[in-house]
Design an enzyme around this catalytic site. Structure first.
Site, PDB file in Angstrom:
ATOM      1  CG  HIS A   1      -3.134  -0.323  -3.448  1.00 32.71           C
ATOM      2  ND1 HIS A   1      -3.253  -0.574  -2.101  1.00 32.71           N
ATOM      3  CD2 HIS A   1      -1.900  -0.777  -3.811  1.00 32.71           C
ATOM      4  CE1 HIS A   1      -2.138  -1.149  -1.666  1.00 32.71           C
ATOM      5  NE2 HIS A   1      -1.304  -1.277  -2.677  1.00 32.71           N
TER       6      HIS A   1
ATOM      7  CG  ASP B   1      -8.849  -0.282  -3.803  1.00 31.50           C
ATOM      8  OD1 ASP B   1      -7.629  -0.167  -3.990  1.00 31.50           O
ATOM      9  OD2 ASP B   1      -9.334  -0.456  -2.659  1.00 31.50           O
ATOM     10  CG  HIS B   2      -7.578   3.954  -3.078  1.00 31.63           C
ATOM     11  ND1 HIS B   2      -8.183   4.684  -2.075  1.00 31.63           N
ATOM     12  CD2 HIS B   2      -7.513   2.682  -2.628  1.00 31.63           C
ATOM     13  CE1 HIS B   2      -8.466   3.870  -1.057  1.00 31.63           C
ATOM     14  NE2 HIS B   2      -8.069   2.659  -1.374  1.00 31.63           N
TER      15      HIS B   2
ATOM     16  CG  HIS C   1      -2.934   4.121  -1.757  1.00 31.94           C
ATOM     17  ND1 HIS C   1      -4.090   4.675  -1.236  1.00 31.94           N
ATOM     18  CD2 HIS C   1      -3.168   2.774  -1.794  1.00 31.94           C
ATOM     19  CE1 HIS C   1      -4.967   3.727  -0.959  1.00 31.94           C
ATOM     20  NE2 HIS C   1      -4.435   2.562  -1.300  1.00 31.94           N
TER      21      HIS C   1
ATOM     22  CG  ASP D   1      -6.653   2.040   1.684  1.00 30.89           C
ATOM     23  OD1 ASP D   1      -7.713   2.686   1.813  1.00 30.89           O
ATOM     24  OD2 ASP D   1      -6.512   1.112   0.867  1.00 30.89           O
TER      25      ASP D   1
ATOM     26  CG  HIS E   1      -1.920   0.857   2.628  1.00 32.12           C
ATOM     27  ND1 HIS E   1      -2.477  -0.306   3.118  1.00 32.12           N
ATOM     28  CD2 HIS E   1      -2.526   1.078   1.428  1.00 32.12           C
ATOM     29  CE1 HIS E   1      -3.362  -0.772   2.265  1.00 32.12           C
ATOM     30  NE2 HIS E   1      -3.413   0.056   1.224  1.00 32.12           N
TER      31      HIS E   1
ATOM     32  CG  HIS F   1     -11.454   0.829   2.036  1.00 32.42           C
ATOM     33  ND1 HIS F   1     -11.918   0.022   1.012  1.00 32.42           N
ATOM     34  CD2 HIS F   1     -10.179   1.153   1.712  1.00 32.42           C
ATOM     35  CE1 HIS F   1     -10.957  -0.148   0.124  1.00 32.42           C
ATOM     36  NE2 HIS F   1      -9.895   0.534   0.514  1.00 32.42           N
TER      37      HIS F   1
END
Length: 316
Positions: free
Chosen positions: A56, A58-59, A54, A133, A110, A172
């Site tokens: 975001h 942090d990905h 996805h 996530d 998400h 995570h």
């Protein structure tokens, strides 16, 4: 196939997926490209693809740097917000990484463009799913761009329809917090207590399996009457929504805060405080740990199925 988990940022996972037959490799959510490339360079594999779960940061935040360092990479995803995306995944449209069979599973909740990647090695019949996530060990992701009904459909009509022996690699390292919350929900769940005991001295807790998650992940157990009674609901979707709300409060405060009405709880000795005290007591239980195998730098090289959770010990 070979899967190497790499801890990135504070608690994220990136993964390197290697087809051992052809030495072709893909990276999943490579937010720290230098770290990823350093590991790949030691494997002898050739990086050809990037799988993004996805958008975001942090990905997907490492995409621009990675593509600059490795021009020509195929960047897969299902959201226009993903940097450098050049292959749009269609739901269940299979493609290959070397000899490995990759099936993107659209899991919008998400984020609207979230994708899980299901991988099968036809040579060994080993199976894995990279859940980003959407599904964590003992938990699920927040509903930023969806709702409980969306997540219920994903969990029970997509994720749990995968074979029970599918390895689960999540986005995570949230396992301890997730299981701590789960123990307040089901303090007498033996599989849950065993997993809690096993993870106490672990820094890397991936992977689990679909079969294991069904036994201790409360969000995969919302069809159980005990979970519905805990949530004060009779509908599994409403139960899922209530558990998600309680989990959000638990992460913030470290214990369950009942955000619902207290019409049935005239004093402080309500079900939540009672179960939390039971959870405290359960932390001292001694349970046989799971079998996990790492080399000296904690790169995952093999994982045994948890015999305590399934009688089938040959999950490979």
């Amino acid at each position: 196939m070979k899967i190497i988990p790499i801890g990135v940022l504070e608690d994220n996972y990136s993964y390197i997926l290697i087809d051992e037959k052809t030495k072709e490799a893909a990276v999943i959510d490579p937010v720290e490209p230098i770290k990823i490339l350093n590991v790949i360079s030691r494997t002898g594999a050739k990086l050809s693809s990037v799988f993004i779960t996805h958008h975001h940061w942090d990905h997907a935040g490492g995409n621009i740097e990675l593509v600059a360092k490795k021009p020509g990479l195929a960047v897969y995803g299902a959201d226009a917000r993903i940097p450098e995306i050049n292959y749009v995944c269609k739901d269940h449209e299979e493609f290959k990484l070397g000899s490995l069979e990759i099936t993107p599973l659209h899991t919008p909740c998400h984020t609207k463009g979230h994708v899980c990647y299901y991988v099968v090695d036809p040579a060994t019949n080993e199976k894995a799913v990279f859940t980003g996530d959407t599904l964590f060990i003992g938990g699920i992701g927040k509903f930023f761009e969806g709702d409980a009904r969306d997540m219920y459909r994903i969990l029970f009509h997509v994720i749990t329809k995968l074979p029970d022996d599918t390895w689960v690699y999540c986005g995570h390292e949230y396992t301890k917090n997730n299981l701590k919350f789960a123990l307040t929900v089901e303090p007498q769940n033996e599989a849950l207590m065993a997993k809690w005991a096993w993870c106490q001295d672990k820094t890397v807790t991936v992977p689990s399996t679909i079969a294991q998650e069904k036994m201790y992940n409360p969000f995969l157990r919302v069809n159980e009457q005990s979970l519905q009674m805990f949530a004060g609901k009779t509908d599994p979707v409403e139960t899922l929504a209530t558990l998600r709300e309680l989990k959000d409060a638990f992460r913030e405060h470290g214990h369950i805060r009942d955000r619902r009405t207290t019409r049935n709880t005239p004093n402080s000795n309500n079900i939540f405080s009672i179960l939390f005290r039971l959870h405290r007591a359960s932390e001292s239980l001694k349970v046989q740990p799971y079998a996990r195998h790492f080399n000296s730098d904690e790169t995952l090289i093999k994982a045994d199925a948890v015999s305590m959770l399934t009688e089938n010990k040959s999950v490979h």
